[in-house]
Design an enzyme around this catalytic site. Sequence first.
Site, PDB file in Angstrom:
ATOM      1  N   ARG A 100     -10.169  51.157 -24.250  1.00  0.00           N
ATOM      2  CA  ARG A 100     -11.020  50.564 -25.201  1.00  0.00           C
ATOM      3  C   ARG A 100     -12.048  49.766 -24.673  1.00  0.00           C
ATOM      4  NH1 ARG A 100      -7.491  45.416 -27.392  1.00  0.00           N
ATOM      5  NH2 ARG A 100      -6.060  44.998 -25.600  1.00  0.00           N
ATOM      6  N   SER A 129     -10.717  43.345 -31.082  1.00  0.00           N
ATOM      7  CA  SER A 129      -9.488  44.091 -30.234  1.00  0.00           C
ATOM      8  C   SER A 129      -9.948  45.581 -30.122  1.00  0.00           C
ATOM      9  CB  SER A 129      -8.302  44.086 -31.488  1.00  0.00           C
ATOM     10  OG  SER A 129      -7.489  44.738 -30.837  1.00  0.00           O
ATOM     11  N   GLU A 142      -9.826  50.532 -44.541  1.00  0.00           N
ATOM     12  CA  GLU A 142      -9.947  51.566 -43.698  1.00  0.00           C
ATOM     13  C   GLU A 142     -10.367  52.851 -44.512  1.00  0.00           C
ATOM     14  OE1 GLU A 142      -7.047  49.811 -43.804  1.00  0.00           O
ATOM     15  OE2 GLU A 142      -7.171  48.631 -41.593  1.00  0.00           O
ATOM     16  N   PHE A 199      -3.753  53.621 -38.091  1.00  0.00           N
ATOM     17  CA  PHE A 199      -4.736  53.516 -39.452  1.00  0.00           C
ATOM     18  C   PHE A 199      -5.934  54.560 -39.453  1.00  0.00           C
ATOM     19  CE2 PHE A 199      -3.791  49.003 -38.221  1.00  0.00           C
ATOM     20  CZ  PHE A 199      -2.219  48.825 -38.761  1.00  0.00           C
ATOM     21  N   HIS A 252      -5.408  51.464 -29.289  1.00  0.00           N
ATOM     22  CA  HIS A 252      -4.232  51.537 -29.565  1.00  0.00           C
ATOM     23  C   HIS A 252      -3.485  52.737 -29.893  1.00  0.00           C
ATOM     24  CE1 HIS A 252      -5.312  47.184 -29.540  1.00  0.00           C
ATOM     25  NE2 HIS A 252      -3.925  46.898 -30.067  1.00  0.00           N
ATOM     26  N   ASP A 271       4.095  45.310 -30.430  1.00  0.00           N
ATOM     27  CA  ASP A 271       3.794  45.435 -31.760  1.00  0.00           C
ATOM     28  C   ASP A 271       4.919  46.368 -32.701  1.00  0.00           C
ATOM     29  OD1 ASP A 271       1.761  43.863 -32.051  1.00  0.00           O
ATOM     30  OD2 ASP A 271       0.174  45.367 -31.592  1.00  0.00           O
ATOM     31  N   ARG A 324      -5.041  50.887 -25.568  1.00  0.00           N
ATOM     32  CA  ARG A 324      -4.928  48.998 -25.628  1.00  0.00           C
ATOM     33  C   ARG A 324      -4.635  48.628 -24.258  1.00  0.00           C
ATOM     34  NH1 ARG A 324      -0.134  45.165 -27.677  1.00  0.00           N
ATOM     35  NH2 ARG A 324       0.742  45.686 -25.817  1.00  0.00           N
TER      36      ARG A 324
HETATM   37  C1  LIG Z   1      -3.741  48.613 -42.479  1.00  0.00           C
HETATM   38  C2  LIG Z   1      -4.084  47.609 -41.445  1.00  0.00           C
HETATM   39  N1  LIG Z   1      -5.255  47.431 -40.873  1.00  0.00           N
HETATM   40  C3  LIG Z   1      -5.453  46.482 -39.975  1.00  0.00           C
HETATM   41  C4  LIG Z   1      -4.186  45.975 -39.494  1.00  0.00           C
HETATM   42  C5  LIG Z   1      -4.476  44.897 -38.273  1.00  0.00           C
HETATM   43  N2  LIG Z   1      -4.312  43.464 -39.050  1.00  0.00           N
HETATM   44  C6  LIG Z   1      -3.165  42.748 -38.799  1.00  0.00           C
HETATM   45  S1  LIG Z   1      -3.261  41.091 -39.434  1.00  0.00           S
HETATM   46  C7  LIG Z   1      -4.948  41.537 -39.881  1.00  0.00           C
HETATM   47  C8  LIG Z   1      -5.501  40.439 -40.728  1.00  0.00           C
HETATM   48  C9  LIG Z   1      -4.921  39.972 -41.880  1.00  0.00           C
HETATM   49  O1  LIG Z   1      -5.475  38.913 -42.426  1.00  0.00           O
HETATM   50  P1  LIG Z   1      -4.827  38.304 -43.909  1.00  0.00           P
HETATM   51  O2  LIG Z   1      -4.166  39.246 -44.664  1.00  0.00           O
HETATM   52  O3  LIG Z   1      -5.480  37.316 -44.195  1.00  0.00           O
HETATM   53  O4  LIG Z   1      -3.389  37.547 -43.283  1.00  0.00           O
HETATM   54  P2  LIG Z   1      -3.283  36.110 -42.390  1.00  0.00           P
HETATM   55  O5  LIG Z   1      -4.550  35.260 -42.459  1.00  0.00           O
HETATM   56  O6  LIG Z   1      -2.235  35.488 -43.250  1.00  0.00           O
HETATM   57  O7  LIG Z   1      -2.769  36.228 -41.053  1.00  0.00           O
HETATM   58  C10 LIG Z   1      -5.140  42.807 -39.498  1.00  0.00           C
HETATM   59  C11 LIG Z   1      -6.656  43.220 -39.837  1.00  0.00           C
HETATM   60  C12 LIG Z   1      -3.219  45.898 -39.926  1.00  0.00           C
HETATM   61  N3  LIG Z   1      -1.846  45.546 -39.696  1.00  0.00           N
HETATM   62  N4  LIG Z   1      -3.000  46.903 -40.939  1.00  0.00           N
END
Ligand SMILES: Cc1ncc(C[n+]2csc(CCOP(=O)(O)OP(=O)(O)O)c2C)c(N)n1
Lengths: 278, 315
Positions: B15, B42, B63, B88, B114, B122, B172
């Site tokens: 990456r 990331s 996405e 994704f 990843h 994960d 990753r």
């Molecule tokens: C479909 C998808 N896209 C990207 C991710 C990667 N990801 C994990 S947490 C996150 C941010 C989440 O933000 P939020 O919903 O505000 O959660 P919080 O602030 O409560 O942690 C992302 C983009 C994922 N898990 N699933």
Amino acid sequence: MSNITVEELKEQAIQLRQTAVTMVYHAQSGHPGGSLSAADFVTALYFREMNVNPEDPEWADRDRFVLSKGHVAPIQYAALAHRGFVPMETVKTLREYKSPFQGHPDSKKCPGIDISTGSLGQGLSCAVGMALAGKLDEKDYRVFAVIGDGEAQEGQIWEATQSAVKYKLDNLIVFLDDNGLQIDGPTNEIMPNLDLEKKFEAFGFTTKRIDGHSMEEILETLDEVKNVKDGKPKIIVCNTIKGKGVSFMENVVGWHGKAPNEEEYDKAMEELARGLNA
Amino acid sequence: MIVLNKAPYEQKATREAFGDEIAELGKENKDIMVVDADIGGSCKTTKFMNTVPKQHVNVGIAEQNAAGMAAGLSTTGKIPFVSTYAVFGSLRMAEQVRQEVCYPNLNVKIACSHGGLTPANDGGSHQAIEDMGVYRTIPNMRVIMGADYHATRKLVRQAAETYGPVYLRFTRDKVPVIYNENEEFEIGKAKQIKNGNDVAIIANGDTVCLALEAAEILESKGVSVKLLDMHTIKPIDREAIIECTKIGKIVTVEDHNILNGLGSAVSDVVAEEGNTKVRRIGVQDRFGESAPYEKLLEINGITVENIVDTAEGMI
Ligand SMILES: Cc1ncc(C[n+]2csc(CCOP(=O)(O)OP(=O)(O)O)c2C)c(N)n1
Ligand SMILES: [Mg+2]
């Protein structure tokens, strides 16, 4: 557990925070920020509101819980451990081979997980399906779902929302953890959500915005919606602080998915032991 | 003859290669764009964002929208790279990519970190074991995973210079830097690392370094090994595989489900063109789980020992 006091719940929320941070520290990986912002309403649900039985986690009439923002598994795992769904030692095995505490919730591996999550935007639809099944089967159980403010950018959230309204799922209660941050930065900069409460209202939900760190407000709101059979799904939009309870994690984007080192861990535990700053 | 680096190798995640190369490409060509979906940090696109901010968009956690927007952007001559995690980028946006990128044959690249089992702790939700298979099935798509930092940089550049849909997959985790930085790579053309005539080993991505180690062990035992880095599984290099059928024994190695990935792509050619046995090493059609990356490889038999044993079992 309806006779638990507000003070006891506040203390319990601190313990869940400590356990969640401990898990991430042991694993040296995981998501502390969004676990800490969700800690208070997760505590209220597991220790007062939800009708669940650790002895019989698959009991057909139980209330359901869907962690749609599955990356904050540590806070749900902390609740499951403290409620006795799994032995307390399990908290030392987060993200390890064969652990019930997988990186993201896994319903095949962990008792008390109603459905696997981790890919954002999908869990709410599952919660809608569970709530619809409850209606079809004329059961009294309720379904609680937790979504993130970043997660609300996924289109599927709104597809789930319109279905919940169409099928009049007043047995569905959604908590939106509106902590203002996602991974790449503040939600307002990455993709502005505008007013999420108004959006859900326009879709046909009963909405309320509360202080997501006030146990009193959380309980009061849960009481308000408890016996309302008005054919409308409910959403409680919680103003929260990502990292709440650990000063150096609060409102810091970088603590979304990072583990504390030893020094940071000790400081976090010490701060948490002193309780939440008002 | 190819000259490889010598162990102990420098270790770098591929990456990082994407992040470094896309930033260079962005400086050189204002039509190159990155469409992020809240995991730019990331996926290593931060350098690109800081270098050419006007060529960068972040659509948030959306996405499907990212893929559709990229399709739209490409219709005016822009060259968008959609950047997210492999799980994704392949599955969540698969239909948008099929309908709006591959069907109209637009110049969109899906560039994903990843890949495979590398998001190890994960857990199964995040480990992409089907992504290359999904995209291999869609007409017009090219499917690529470089073996190391240098190979990946070269392949990212070629993807940018080649018209049409491309799926690029990165690790990753850190993997050994086996190639010299001047080594050239061509999309659709296997890189022959070793020539031999007792058994052929064909690997891709993060398993090439394992196959290389296995080949060296086999050689030390007097076995002559032909080793190919099949960085592109579509279009697959038929000629290179037909050469392997002359040996009659092929072991494939991949960090992907053995169904529909490299092993299947090789078997497709062998079934039509050669009287050859193929043994496929890869994810055993099972979901991943939380564990160290090496443990996950071991559970699935994606190990140096198993490559050696499998090859020896064939000769
Ligand atoms: C479909 C998808 N896209 C990207 C991710 C990667 N990801 C994990 S947490 C996150 C941010 C989440 O933000 P939020 O919903 O505000 O959660 P919080 O602030 O409560 O942690 C992302 C983009 C994922 N898990 N699933
Ligand atoms: Mg958030």
